[in-house]
Design a protein around this motif. Structure first.
Motif, short mmCIF file in Angstrom:
data_model
loop_
_atom_site.label_atom_id
_atom_site.label_comp_id
_atom_site.label_asym_id
_atom_site.label_seq_id
_atom_site.Cartn_x
_atom_site.Cartn_y
_atom_site.Cartn_z
N THR C 183 0.66 -1.32 0.01
CA THR C 183 0.01 0.02 0.02
C THR C 183 0.79 1.42 -0.41
OG1 THR C 183 -1.38 -1.39 0.90
CG2 THR C 183 -1.51 1.06 0.78
N TRP C 187 1.06 4.48 -2.61
CA TRP C 187 0.14 5.86 -2.63
C TRP C 187 1.79 6.87 -2.50
CZ3 TRP C 187 -3.91 7.60 -3.42
CH2 TRP C 187 -4.98 6.42 -3.28
N SER C 342 -1.15 6.92 4.29
CA SER C 342 -1.58 6.26 2.95
C SER C 342 -3.53 6.36 3.22
CB SER C 342 -1.28 4.76 2.52
OG SER C 342 0.22 4.26 2.65
#
Lengths: 450, 283, 427
Positions: C183, C187, C342
């Protein structure tokens, strides 16, 4: 199980008794201590002296109501539980004879842990030089009797105000009772305030009161919390955050609340007040018990040692009282109890910082007690000055000195934390509305600073 | 009374060995007047936690009421292993115990422990010995304990019997505990009491028991723990070890509360008329 | 339909959080939860009191602890007739417990309640391998000697071995850190940004301790008086020197310094109706306004494992008619520094907000000065189920300090691709 130091248990064992007696060692007895349900005194109370004064007539009913059996002469049968001698009418030193005449035969018939309470008047209010001398003489007599008494018996003097004799009832009852086990050779002044004798449950004199105890996690503080709770108060237990685990245990035991804070914090007083007010609806009793020691000879005391003791033991009280004694603070009829120390009276080697703080506490008592605003609101301010109490504070004393300290008093033993707590609970009760500006030593009539 | 201060808590095993080796030579009826004292005894948190788990207490900062006894056990052993001590330590039976806690004991506070042995008294089955333990935080007496032990031997028929334990309530049963065969070894591990009568059937047989038995101090602690938080604060408890609990076995807990006074005890599951342990607690 | 009323957060208590195998290594979940309850009881004067209910849980739980919370209540100074039960929603447990009891209070089903959570990474239950477990169960079921012999014969030395439960997703076999690394890369969260967030967390938590903020939120336990993981004197240099722990190549940005350590600890929160609070002399710190949970499908790699709060928050905002900027304080649980970064990046991203959240415009950024103002899990540690209670009590007190009407948002990600979020408002 009665609690006593090793020596006291030793001399009360079979062998120990013989050894101690053969060697002429002091023979302390286990002191009678209070528990709910116990009688006020063990044995009849002889009332003597002038005996027909306003003081005595004011006290008689109260003593009887508290369960005492009053007698006018030394009985043949049971030993006396106490003697109350009234010398309030003494005009000249010649009048002191009636004290001797009452006490001399009575002292031979005292029971274990019996009580002698002399009732007199304040020398400073005497009308003549002769009267003043007579009044002052009572202190000398009482203290001497205290030193002559054996087997846990004590002698104390109560000074009552003209026309307000009944206000002294609570004090006389305390000094007769087992609550004053380690109070000996003391003078308690009862002022000119009418105490409204509201009917109270004798076993819960603090019912409905909200009390704050600082330094409550350990030692004497924990006993103060417990004793105030036993007497009916709701207790807010305060200590530093690091002591939180013990503090929680004490608070839960007494069904009170725990408040973790450092008493030297600028907002400590406000936070205590806010806690007591929001949680319990107000504040009636403040016991400034938190204290530390940082012992060193003055020559070796650095600024940090000096400052930390004064900050915790003295300045924090002034600071907290700004909030606690403000109009929005303590309720009318409130009680402030400070904890001084025998070191603050007699001084102690290596404790100049501590003694400074504890003598300063006596100054606080004098100052606050004279404050007209507080007097008008019925707020009393008093202190206890513990002597040799078997607790943490005495630990750093070297063993030999400690053993001497423990024996150098009329009761030949150290006191217990609960003895200090009892004196504090005494001040806290409504019945003591006329007791302010006193410093009662809980020291077993220690020879130090006497 | 001579007070001897030891520099630290001694190791138990060598003392027990010495006491065992010198058991035969011990005679006489005079217990030397002596107090052994150890200052600055610190609580080992891991050992405390192991003890708390084994005895049913929460792992917390508060010492279980019998725990100072465990801390003082090596000191007590040292006292009894002294050459002039008249009674042999092996085979001594713990009869009863009284403890008063004056304030909640915080594991962070170092304790001063004192052990004093009292006089020998005649008993039907030998002689009894009183041992007094005291724990102080600095100078304040925070905990005290009187133990009574029986040194088995020629008895005195008409010896005074002492205070009999109260009779256990009939029930209902408040708990059923299955004590495993290895309980004695486990408790020996956390308490340091490695008396062979608790460890293994063979070792116990050598000491004249049909099987090995649970430590009385475990049954005591486990029972107090079952009674709640009462024994963690100021309180007094008393225990009588009336009949040994052979391992393994199943015991029943019975409890009767009247106000602040609790009477509890352990009885045999198989034969409820057999009372093993009686405990009273006042808080 | 019963009418609803406001449920108030009245106070909290936790024990300091400790690192795995640290000072609480010997303490069980029940021990720690009991200790946290004892402190809460002492602070609020509840000794001997019957509370409506106590709801708590643990993520890693021994099967003997089936009634963990009730057992802790029985070991505490609360009245023994206080009912209790366990819940579990991974790291969302503590906040979910708060939502649960707040709703009961709002509906009039309870006057008072305690929500909490506890976890021990040290005293974890040990599990035998599945194959051995099945064989042992079979052996236990065997009735005749012949059956027993057969079952016993099936045991193999190779069956032996123990398994300690780990923070691993059962369906992916990947650790939470490995999931997060994906993740974070998605991002574009940099190592520097993560280290800065971690540093801020330590500094803010240390400052909060210094000003005595935790004096009435925490009770020492087993000699520990502050969160053991707190490093007040850490620096960007120190954090920057740590080796990466998750991710590979240029995507390896996550270290032990910007990820939460395995921790031990417990927390509790006291809630009640305003009437109950008044009767007990307790002043509400904050009111519970709303709560929401969301889950994402992380299995196909569609969405990150810890991104569910990004979905839960806008749903709750829409229901309340609020924008993301309508808050005075934000508490976003720092499972990893990258989780917070994120989530915030997603809310600022127009495409994400349009495609995933179905919004016309991005939710926008949040004022970093209002984020985790007394530090969060990176500094305090993260005993999974205990984090919710820590955050609720902390935020309630912070809001109370801000004054009436101040609003705070809580966002907590949880294993299984779940998220639990809530809004509190100063009383």
């Amino acid at each position: 199980m009665p609690r006593s130091d090793g020596y006291t248990s030793f001399v009360n064992s079979g062998v120990g008794k013989k050894v101690a007696s053969a060697l002429g060692l002091p023979q302390p007895v286990p002191l009678r201590r209070y528990a709910p349900g116990r009688p006020l005194v063990d044995g009849p109370v002889l009332v003597g002296g002038h005996a027909d004064t306003p003081a005595v007539s004011a006290l008689r009913d109260g003593l009887t109501a508290a369960g005492a059996t009053l007698v006018d002469a030394v009985p043949d049968g049971p030993r006396l539980g106490g003697v109350v001698v009234d010398l309030t009418a003494a005009e000249t030193p010649a009048d002191l004879e009636s004290l001797r005449a009452t006490l001399a035969p009575a002292l031979k018939r005292l029971g274990r842990c019996a009580r002698v309470v002399v009732v007199g008047r304040d020398p400073e209010r005497a009308g003549s030089v002769a009267q003043r001398a007579a009044r002052r003489a009572l202190e000398g007599i009482t203290r001497s009797v205290g030193k002559e008494l054996r087997a846990g018996a004590t002698a104390n003097l109560v000074l009552v105000a003209d026309g307000h004799e009944a206000s002294a009832l609570g004090t006389v009852l305390f000094l007769l009772s087992a609550r004053s086990a380690y109070v000996d050779g003391q003078v308690v002044r009862v002022g000119e305030r009418e105490v409204h004798a509201a009917p109270v449950d004798a076993e819960r004199p603090l019912a409905g009161k909200v009390a704050v105890v600082t330094g409550a996690a350990r030692g004497i503080g924990a006993d103060i919390a417990r004793t105030l709770h036993r007497d009916g108060a709701t207790v807010v237990c305060v200590d530093v955050p690091a002591a939180g685990a013990s503090l929680a245990a004490v608070a839960n035991e007494v069904g009170g609340t725990a408040l973790q804070l450092d008493v030297t914090a600028l907002d400590a007083g406000t936070r205590i007040l806010e806690h007591a007010t929001t949680r319990h609806g107000g504040l009636d009793v403040v016991v400034h018990n938190a204290g530390i020691t940082r012992d060193k000879l003055l020559a070796n005391t650095d600024a940090e040692r000096w400052d930390s003791v004064l900050r915790v033991n003295l300045l924090s009280i002034l600071q907290m009282n700004e909030a606690l004694l403000a109009k929005s603070g303590l309720r009318d009829g409130g009680r402030v109890v400070l904890v001084s120390s025998i070191a603050g009276i007699a001084g102690n080697r290596g404790q100049s910082n501590y003694a400074a703080s504890k003598a300063g506490v006596i100054g606080l008592v004098d100052g606050y007690a004279a404050d007209r605003g507080l007097v008008r609101r019925g707020i009393t301010v008093n202190a206890v000055a513990p002597g040799f109490i078997e607790t943490e504070m005495t630990a750093r004393i070297p063993l030999a000195t400690r053993e001497v300290g423990r024996r150098l008093n009329s009761l030949a033993q150290g006191g217990l934390p609960v003895d200090v707590a009892e004196a504090i609970a005494f001040y806290a009760a409504d019945a003591q509305g006329a007791v302010s500006g006193n410093v009662i030593r809980v020291c077993g009539q220690s020879l130090l600073g006497a | 009374m001579a007070v001897e201060t030891l520099s630290s808590v001694p190791a138990t095993a060598p003392l027990l060995a010495r006491a065992a080796l010198t058991a035969r030579g011990r005679r006489g009826s005079e217990v030397p007047e002596r107090t052994l004292r150890v200052e600055d005894v610190r609580v080992d948190r891991a050992r405390l936690a192991a003890y708390q788990r084994l005895t049913g207490y929460d792992v917390s900062d508060l010492l279980p009421q019998p725990y100072p006894w465990v801390l003082a056990f090596p000191v007590q052993t040292a006292l009894m292993a002294r050459p002039d001590f008249p009674v042999p330590l092996p085979g001594m039976v713990h009869l009863e115990n009284r403890v008063t806690t004056h304030r909640a004991l915080d594991a962070a506070q170092p304790l001063t422990l004192e052990v004093t042995a009292g006089a020998l008294q005649p008993h039907r089955r030998g002689r009894t010995l009183d041992v007094r333990l005291e724990a102080r935080v600095d100078d304040e007496l925070v905990w005290e304990c009187d133990s009574v032990y029986l040194s088995r031997g020629r008895g005195t028929e008409d010896a005074s019997r002492g205070e009999a334990p109260p009779a256990l309530p009939e029930g209902p049963v408040a708990g059923v505990w299955r004590l495993p065969e290895g309980l004695g070894r486990e408790y020996a591990g956390v308490s340091g009491d490695v008396n062979p009568i608790h460890l293994h059937p063979l070792a116990a047989r050598a000491m004249g028991f049909p099987r090995h038995i649970a430590h009385g101090m475990w049954t005591y602690a486990r029972t107090l723990a079952a009674l709640g938080r009462g024994s963690l604060g100021p309180s007094s408890s008393r225990v009588w070890f009336t009949k040994p609990v052979f391992l393994p076995s199943t015991v029943e807990l019975v409890v009767q509360r009247s106000g602040r006074h609790v009477l509890a005890g352990l009885r045999s599951r198989k034969d409820p008329s057999t009372t093993h342990v009686v405990v009273t607690l006042d808080d | 339909m019963p009418t609803t009323r406001r449920a108030a957060v009245l106070g909290g208590n936790r024990i300091p959080f400790a690192r795995q195998f640290g000072p609480y290594a010997e303490a069980s979940n029940q021990d720690m939860l009991t200790a946290a309850l004892e402190g809460l009881v002492a602070r609020h004067g509840l000794a001997g009191e019957r509370v409506g209910e106590v709801v708590a849980g643990a993520v890693i739980k021994h099967s003997r602890d089936f009634n963990l919370t009730r057992e802790a209540v029985l070991g505490s100074s609360l009245a023994a007739d206080t009912p209790a039960y366990d819940i579990q929603q991974a790291c969302g447990t503590g906040l979910e417990a708060t939502i649960l009891v707040a709703n009961k209070i709002a509906l009039g089903q309870a006057e008072s309640a305690i929500a909490g959570g506890v976890d021990s990474a040290s005293d974890a239950p040990i599990v035998v391998p599945e194959r051995l477990r099945r064989k042992l169960l079979r052996l236990n079921r065997a009735k005749t000697p012949a059956e027993r012999a057969k079952a016993a014969a099936a045991l193999r030395p190779t069956d032996l071995g123990i398994q300690v439960p780990a923070a691993t997703e059962p369906r992916t076999g990947m650790s939470m850190g490995e999931h997060m690394a994906i993740t974070a890369a998605r991002w574009g969260v940099t190592r520097e940004a993560q280290d800065e967030l971690a540093l801020a967390s330590h500094q803010k938590l240390a400052a909060a301790y210094e000003r005595g903020f935790f004096d009435d939120l925490l009770t020492p336990y087993l000699g520990q008086t502050r969160d053991q993981n707190l490093r007040p004197d850490t620096t960007l240099e120190k954090l920057g020197s740590l080796r990466t722990a998750f991710g590979t190549g240029p995507d390896a940005t996550m270290t032990a310094g910007n990820s939460t350590p395995l921790s031990d600890g417990a927390s509790t929160v006291l809630l009640g109706s305003e009437e109950w609070a008044a009767a007990h002399g307790l002043k509400p710190l904050a009111f519970f306004v709303d709560g929401e949970t969301a889950a994402v499908d992380y299995l196909g790699g569609e969405e990150g494992l810890l991104m569910a709060p990004a979905y839960a928050v806008p749903r709750m905002l829409a229901r309340q008619g609020l924008s993301l900027q309508d808050f005075d304080l934000y508490e976003i649980h720092e499972a990893f520094a990258a989780t917070v970064l994120s989530t915030m990046a997603a809310w600022e991203d127009e495409e994400f907000c349009r495609e995933r959240l179905g919004l016309d415009a991005p939710l926008g950024g949040i004022d970093r000065a209002k984020l985790n103002v007394t530090g969060s899990s990176l500094a305090a540690g993260h005993p999974f189920a205990a984090t919710g209670g820590r955050i609720v009590a902390t935020l309630a007190k912070l809001l109370h300090e801000k004054g009436s009407g101040a609003r705070g948002l809580i966002s907590i990600c949880a294993a299984g691709g779940q998220g639990v979020v809530a809004i509190l408002e100063a009383a």
